[in-house]
Each structure stands twice: as C-alpha cells, then as structure tokens.
Design a protein around this motif. Structure first.
Motif, mmCIF file in Angstrom:
data_model
loop_
_atom_site.group_PDB
_atom_site.id
_atom_site.type_symbol
_atom_site.label_atom_id
_atom_site.label_comp_id
_atom_site.label_asym_id
_atom_site.label_seq_id
_atom_site.Cartn_x
_atom_site.Cartn_y
_atom_site.Cartn_z
ATOM 1 N N THR A 236 0.829 -1.208 0.000
ATOM 2 C CA THR A 236 0.000 0.000 0.000
ATOM 3 C C THR A 236 0.862 1.257 0.000
ATOM 4 O OG1 THR A 236 -1.755 -1.148 1.202
ATOM 5 C CG2 THR A 236 -1.807 1.253 1.232
ATOM 6 N N ALA A 237 1.911 1.265 0.823
ATOM 7 C CA ALA A 237 2.815 2.416 0.859
ATOM 8 C C ALA A 237 3.468 2.641 -0.502
ATOM 9 C CB ALA A 237 3.881 2.208 1.930
ATOM 10 N N GLY A 238 3.887 1.539 -1.144
ATOM 11 C CA GLY A 238 4.475 1.660 -2.483
ATOM 12 C C GLY A 238 3.496 2.217 -3.492
ATOM 13 N N ALA A 239 2.245 1.755 -3.434
ATOM 14 C CA ALA A 239 1.221 2.251 -4.351
ATOM 15 C C ALA A 239 0.961 3.736 -4.132
ATOM 16 C CB ALA A 239 -0.074 1.458 -4.176
ATOM 17 N N LEU A 240 0.960 4.157 -2.879
ATOM 18 C CA LEU A 240 0.736 5.575 -2.581
ATOM 19 C C LEU A 240 1.886 6.441 -3.089
ATOM 20 C CD1 LEU A 240 -0.759 5.204 1.003
ATOM 21 C CD2 LEU A 240 -1.932 6.157 -0.998
ATOM 22 N N VAL A 241 3.106 5.931 -2.986
ATOM 23 C CA VAL A 241 4.252 6.679 -3.524
ATOM 24 C C VAL A 241 4.095 6.860 -5.036
ATOM 25 C CG1 VAL A 241 6.736 6.586 -3.974
ATOM 26 C CG2 VAL A 241 5.859 6.012 -1.702
ATOM 27 N N VAL A 242 3.707 5.786 -5.730
ATOM 28 C CA VAL A 242 3.479 5.883 -7.178
ATOM 29 C C VAL A 242 2.365 6.874 -7.463
ATOM 30 C CG1 VAL A 242 2.744 4.623 -9.239
ATOM 31 C CG2 VAL A 242 4.314 3.551 -7.622
ATOM 32 N N GLY A 243 1.282 6.815 -6.685
ATOM 33 C CA GLY A 243 0.176 7.748 -6.875
ATOM 34 C C GLY A 243 0.589 9.192 -6.664
ATOM 35 N N ILE A 244 1.440 9.428 -5.668
ATOM 36 C CA ILE A 244 1.928 10.789 -5.413
ATOM 37 C C ILE A 244 2.782 11.278 -6.579
ATOM 38 C CG2 ILE A 244 3.475 12.153 -3.951
ATOM 39 C CD1 ILE A 244 2.480 10.393 -1.588
ATOM 40 N N VAL A 245 3.662 10.412 -7.079
ATOM 41 C CA VAL A 245 4.509 10.785 -8.219
ATOM 42 C C VAL A 245 3.650 11.131 -9.436
ATOM 43 C CG1 VAL A 245 6.222 9.930 -9.873
ATOM 44 C CG2 VAL A 245 6.503 9.466 -7.438
ATOM 45 N N LEU A 246 2.642 10.317 -9.705
ATOM 46 C CA LEU A 246 1.744 10.592 -10.826
ATOM 47 C C LEU A 246 1.037 11.930 -10.645
ATOM 48 C CD1 LEU A 246 0.083 7.077 -11.344
ATOM 49 C CD2 LEU A 246 1.595 8.241 -12.964
ATOM 50 N N ALA A 247 0.467 12.141 -9.454
ATOM 51 C CA ALA A 247 -0.301 13.368 -9.211
ATOM 52 C C ALA A 247 0.580 14.618 -9.280
ATOM 53 C CB ALA A 247 -1.000 13.276 -7.855
ATOM 54 N N VAL A 248 1.794 14.522 -8.741
ATOM 55 C CA VAL A 248 2.716 15.666 -8.793
ATOM 56 C C VAL A 248 3.048 16.028 -10.239
ATOM 57 C CG1 VAL A 248 5.092 16.392 -8.317
ATOM 58 C CG2 VAL A 248 3.723 15.340 -6.505
#
Length: 202
Positions: A109-121
């Motif tokens: 989940t933490a890894g997925a959130l990091v990817v999501g943050i990178v995408l959103a940024v």
C-alpha cells in the motif's frame, strides 16, 4: 475521557482513513480503466502534453520537451498500468484477507501511494498547478485543483501506511489468524492510546 471512548474514536479514525483510501483507489482505478477502454491515451499523450504544458514551469516544460514527449507513447502505456495498479492495490488493501497475505499489504500500500503521489505531482506540474500556493486564475476555478488534492490526501494516507509498516516490522501481536488491514490497524491504534490512568501502554 475514558479508555472505551478513546478506543472508539481511534477505531472511527481508522475507518474514516480507510474510506478516504477507497475513494482515492476508486479514482485511480476509474482513471486507468478510462484510458485503457478509450485506447487513445498513449497515441495522444504527446499532443496533450504540448498543449497543457504551456502553463507549466519553464524547467518542467523543458524536461517534457527533451525527455518525456519523445517517449510519450511508451510513457502513456506505463501511466495506464500504473493508475490501474495503484487503484487495485488501494482497494484490495482494505479487504478482509488471510494474515499470511495481509501482512504484506502495508508495504504494498505504501508503495502504491508513492506511485500515486509521483503521478499526481507530475500531472499537477504539467498543468501549471501552483499546488494551492496562490489564488486561482479565475473566480469560477476551484481553489485547489484535483491533482494537488490527490497529492495532499495520499501523503496523509502514506503516513498512516508507513506507521502500519513499522507495526508489522516490529511484530506487534496479531489479533487472530484472519486479521485484516483494518483490524490490525485498530489493534495498533488501541495499543498506542493512554490508559484510564494516563499511562501509555508499552
């Protein structure tokens, strides 16, 4: 405030955070599926980036022109897969799963959130977002754009997920053999609350 009320509020906070995670996961899942179903995202990404990046910061626009746009098709497929994967992980992470599987969910989940943050940024930068640091260009625009909101909410969820990773790493007791992400986090939250006498549990 008695111990029961404190634990009840901790459980409610966990449920609220997981509901937020479901919303974010659903947003990524639908976004990824939309791109895949329509089938025109990879081929049209280069043109879209050229158009929307006019308002992007100069350094980021230069990065797009030199490194991203020339490889836009491959990047488009990667974005589709990333969005779909992030959505699935965030949604599955709140389900009731066997302990032997659930113990890996906090890290995933933490890894997925990091990817999501990178995408959103990157989406926010490409659109010229000020990340909420200035007024909107128009009275009819929202104060904070969706991509910026996604960054902030996912950062909050990441803090929660990393705390759960730490709990698993330190091998906190699991309540039962079918412990879930939700029940584990409730147990962790309860263990961190003060007792009636105001003395924290070890």
């Amino acid at each position: 405030m008695d111990d029961f009320t404190t634990r009840e509020r901790s459980g409610a906070a966990v449920v609220a955070l997981l509901l937020v995670q479901v919303c974010i996961g659903y947003e990524w899942l639908v976004s990824g599926l939309t791109k895949i179903v329509h089938g025109d995202f990879p081929a049209g990404l280069a043109a879209e980036l050229r158009d929307i990046s006019k308002a992007a910061p100069a350094w980021y626009r230069s990065l797009l022109d030199s490194s991203v746009i020339p490889h836009a098709v491959a990047l488009g497929y990667a974005i589709e897969v990333a969005e779909l994967a992030v959505g699935i992980v965030l949604l599955v992470a709140v389900l009731r799963l066997p302990a032997r599987v659930g113990r890996y969910l906090p890290a995933v989940t933490a890894g997925a959130l990091v990817v999501g943050i990178v995408l959103a940024v990157n989406f926010a930068l490409a659109n010229g977002s000020s990340f909420g640091l200035g007024l909107a260009r128009d009275s009819f625009d929202e104060g904070i754009d969706l991509d910026t909101m996604l960054v902030g909410v996912q950062l909050a969820l990441l803090v929660f997920a990393l705390a759960d990773v730490r709990r698993v790493t330190r091998q906190f007791p699991i309540s039962n053999s079918r412990s879930t992400s939700l029940s584990d986090m409730r147990s962790w939250a309860s263990s961190r609350q003060p007792t009636i006498n105001g003395v924290g549990k070890p």
